[in-house]
Each structure stands twice: as C-alpha cells, then as structure tokens.
Design a protein around this motif. Structure first.
Motif, PDB file in Angstrom:
ATOM      1  N   UNK A   1       0.842  -1.192   0.000  1.00  0.00           N
ATOM      2  CA  UNK A   1       0.000   0.000   0.000  1.00  0.00           C
ATOM      3  C   UNK A   1       0.880   1.246   0.000  1.00  0.00           C
ATOM      4  N   UNK A   2       0.397   2.276  -0.720  1.00  0.00           N
ATOM      5  CA  UNK A   2       1.105   3.545  -0.742  1.00  0.00           C
ATOM      6  C   UNK A   2       0.838   4.294   0.551  1.00  0.00           C
ATOM      7  N   UNK A   3       1.858   4.932   1.041  1.00  0.00           N
ATOM      8  CA  UNK A   3       1.725   5.740   2.249  1.00  0.00           C
ATOM      9  C   UNK A   3       1.724   7.216   1.867  1.00  0.00           C
ATOM     10  N   UNK A   4       1.155   8.068   2.696  1.00  0.00           N
ATOM     11  CA  UNK A   4       1.129   9.507   2.395  1.00  0.00           C
ATOM     12  C   UNK A   4       2.549  10.055   2.254  1.00  0.00           C
ATOM     13  N   UNK A   5       2.659  11.077   1.413  1.00  0.00           N
ATOM     14  CA  UNK A   5       3.954  11.725   1.191  1.00  0.00           C
ATOM     15  C   UNK A   5       4.266  12.654   2.354  1.00  0.00           C
ATOM     16  N   UNK A   6       5.503  12.640   2.782  1.00  0.00           N
ATOM     17  CA  UNK A   6       5.926  13.555   3.854  1.00  0.00           C
ATOM     18  C   UNK A   6       6.656  14.758   3.239  1.00  0.00           C
ATOM     19  N   UNK A   7       6.681  15.883   3.936  1.00  0.00           N
ATOM     20  CA  UNK A   7       7.421  17.035   3.407  1.00  0.00           C
ATOM     21  C   UNK A   7       8.919  16.800   3.494  1.00  0.00           C
ATOM     22  N   UNK A   8       9.690  17.579   2.725  1.00  0.00           N
ATOM     23  CA  UNK A   8      11.138  17.430   2.728  1.00  0.00           C
ATOM     24  C   UNK A   8      11.845  18.747   2.970  1.00  0.00           C
ATOM     25  N   UNK A   9      13.151  18.709   2.934  1.00  0.00           N
ATOM     26  CA  UNK A   9      13.978  19.896   3.163  1.00  0.00           C
ATOM     27  C   UNK A   9      14.776  20.207   1.905  1.00  0.00           C
ATOM     28  N   UNK A  10      14.657  21.435   1.426  1.00  0.00           N
ATOM     29  CA  UNK A  10      15.348  21.849   0.199  1.00  0.00           C
ATOM     30  C   UNK A  10      16.773  22.273   0.540  1.00  0.00           C
ATOM     31  N   UNK A  11      17.695  21.903  -0.329  1.00  0.00           N
ATOM     32  CA  UNK A  11      19.097  22.280  -0.175  1.00  0.00           C
ATOM     33  C   UNK A  11      19.612  22.850  -1.499  1.00  0.00           C
ATOM     34  N   UNK A  12      20.437  23.875  -1.414  1.00  0.00           N
ATOM     35  CA  UNK A  12      20.999  24.500  -2.610  1.00  0.00           C
ATOM     36  C   UNK A  12      21.429  25.931  -2.329  1.00  0.00           C
ATOM     37  N   UNK A  13      21.811  26.644  -3.357  1.00  0.00           N
ATOM     38  CA  UNK A  13      22.314  28.013  -3.216  1.00  0.00           C
ATOM     39  C   UNK A  13      21.227  28.954  -2.721  1.00  0.00           C
ATOM     40  N   UNK A  14      21.544  29.741  -1.703  1.00  0.00           N
ATOM     41  CA  UNK A  14      20.584  30.720  -1.185  1.00  0.00           C
ATOM     42  C   UNK A  14      20.772  32.084  -1.847  1.00  0.00           C
ATOM     43  N   UNK A  15      21.875  32.263  -2.554  1.00  0.00           N
ATOM     44  CA  UNK A  15      22.138  33.508  -3.270  1.00  0.00           C
ATOM     45  C   UNK A  15      22.673  33.213  -4.654  1.00  0.00           C
ATOM     46  N   UNK A  16      22.110  33.850  -5.667  1.00  0.00           N
ATOM     47  CA  UNK A  16      22.556  33.668  -7.048  1.00  0.00           C
ATOM     48  C   UNK A  16      22.607  35.026  -7.729  1.00  0.00           C
ATOM     49  N   UNK A  17      23.268  35.058  -8.861  1.00  0.00           N
ATOM     50  CA  UNK A  17      23.360  36.296  -9.642  1.00  0.00           C
ATOM     51  C   UNK A  17      22.401  36.223 -10.825  1.00  0.00           C
ATOM     52  N   UNK A  18      21.833  37.350 -11.187  1.00  0.00           N
ATOM     53  CA  UNK A  18      20.995  37.382 -12.386  1.00  0.00           C
ATOM     54  C   UNK A  18      21.785  36.830 -13.572  1.00  0.00           C
ATOM     55  N   UNK A  19      21.130  35.960 -14.347  1.00  0.00           N
ATOM     56  CA  UNK A  19      21.783  35.364 -15.504  1.00  0.00           C
ATOM     57  C   UNK A  19      22.494  34.060 -15.204  1.00  0.00           C
TER      58      UNK A  19
END
Length: 239
Positions: A1-19
């Motif tokens: 049986x499928x179980x409900x999806x749990x939330x997750x934690x995003x990881x990656x750059x918090x600051x980027x440059x335009x372009x």
C-alpha cells in the motif's frame, strides 16, 4: 500500500546572480513520493526537472523569491516543503571613478568618487597602477586619500552579492613636489649702458619663470626666460 507523502527539506544556493544558469537544488527527507512539483515565487526562473533534484536557469532580469516542492503519489499530494528563500542579486557594475583634481601638491590629499556602480565598493591603491594593489578605505562612493607625498593610483572593486566582481577604471593622482625658490647669484653693480652677467638659480624645485622690475615693486615675466640660467641677452642692456 502507498503511504502519504511527507514534506522534505530543500538544499541549494541561497544567493545567485541574475543570468546564472544550471543552479542545482535537491529536496531531502521526503518519503513516499513518486513525482515532484517544484515552484518558485520570483520571476525569471526556469525550473528544469521533476525529480527530487532540479536545476534552475535565472534570467538576466530574475527577481528574488521562494522555492517550494511538493511530493505526490497515488494517495495524493503531500504537504509543501518549507519555503526556501533565494536572493537574486543584480550583476556587479563597476561604474566610473574620477578625482576632483588629478594633480595635487605634496602633503595634501585627494578626493575620488565612483558613480554609476551596482554593488558594494572596495577601494584599492597601487604605487605604479599595475601591481601591488592593496585594499584601502571603506565602502563609500567617495574616498578621501591620506596625505600623499608621491604619485598614487586608485581603483574600485565592486561586488553585488555573490556575483563576479567588476573593476573600475584607474585614477592616477599626480603629486607635485613642494615648490622651492632656490638661490640666485649675488647682486651686480653696472655702469649705465652695460649688459649684466648671466644669473644662475640653484637649489630650486619646480618650474622657473624669471621676472624683472624697475622699482622692486611691480615685476613682469621675462619672455622665454624659463631655464635655471637667466642670460644677459634675456636681460638686455640696462640704463
């Protein structure tokens, strides 16, 4: 049986440059997800991918925003992850540096101003304008140099957030030595109608302009007399 999806934690750059392109983001700790729905609240961000790892291409006019992700499966949609704020910085712009005056007398300071820039300023100084650049002063648009006794060169390094820094033009401050009058040859006593001997100036600093006066009060420049020796021809016959 499928179980409900749990939330997750995003990881990656918090600051980027335009372009900036190909910036990676991943969601961890999410369980039971089959598909992933990513969203970004800012503008100018193209999300590439539908798995737990994506890349984002930020347009040249992209704006800051929040990134979210929701996992889905046959049981339905899971809850959104906590919002992940991303700051998008404008591209660094060096601007133009200029001095109030480019030539000063030794023992004085100069004022240099930067206009048309984008980002945070770091002024730098060099003795020759090509090597040995060192950080000086603060992060304001106007920089007042210390007391200078020799030529000096200045430039501004401008950095907008995480964007690549931009370097302004170089400003050359020319420092002239303090003027020193020096010593002229001793007085001469002549009979009327005779020509004087040459007069030589020694121990001086700066450019020379010889002058003459008939009454020791009003002095006028002698045309062409700008060398260390004032010739008898330049003085003429005295009466």
């Amino acid at each position: 049986d499928l179980l409900p999806v749990t939330p997750g934690t995003i990881m990656g750059a918090v600051g980027v440059c335009q372009g900036a392109t190909g910036i990676s983001y991943t969601v961890g700790d999410i369980t039971n997800a089959v598909n992933y729905e990513w969203a970004y609240s800012g503008s100018g961000a193209n999300i590439i991918g539908t798995t737990n790892s994506i890349t984002i291409d930020f347009a040249s006019n992209a704006t800051s925003g929040n990134l979210t992700v929701r996992g889905t499966n046959g049981c339905g949609n899971g809850p959104l992850s906590a919002t992940y704020p991303i700051t998008v910085y404008p591209t660094s712009v060096s601007g133009a540096a200029s001095a109030t005056t480019s030539t000063i007398c030794s023992g004085n300071s100069a004022s240099i101003t930067l206009t048309g820039y984008t980002g945070t300023i770091q002024w730098q100084q060099s003795a020759d304008g090509s090597t040995g650049w060192t950080n000086v002063g603060g992060a304001t648009a106007t920089y007042n140099t210390p007391i200078l006794t020799a030529d000096s060169y200045y430039q501004a390094i401008v950095t907008s957030g995480v964007c690549t820094s931009a370097t302004s033009n170089i400003v050359h401050i020319i420092v002239d030595p303090v003027s020193v009058a020096g010593t002229a040859a001793s007085n001469q006593t002549l009979c009327s109608g005779n020509s004087p001997s040459d007069i030589t100036l020694t121990g001086y600093t700066g450019n020379i302009q010889w002058q003459s006066s008939l009454n020791n009060s009003i002095y006028n420049n002698i045309t062409g007399a700008t060398s260390s020796t004032l010739t008898s021809a330049e003085m003429g016959t005295l009466t």
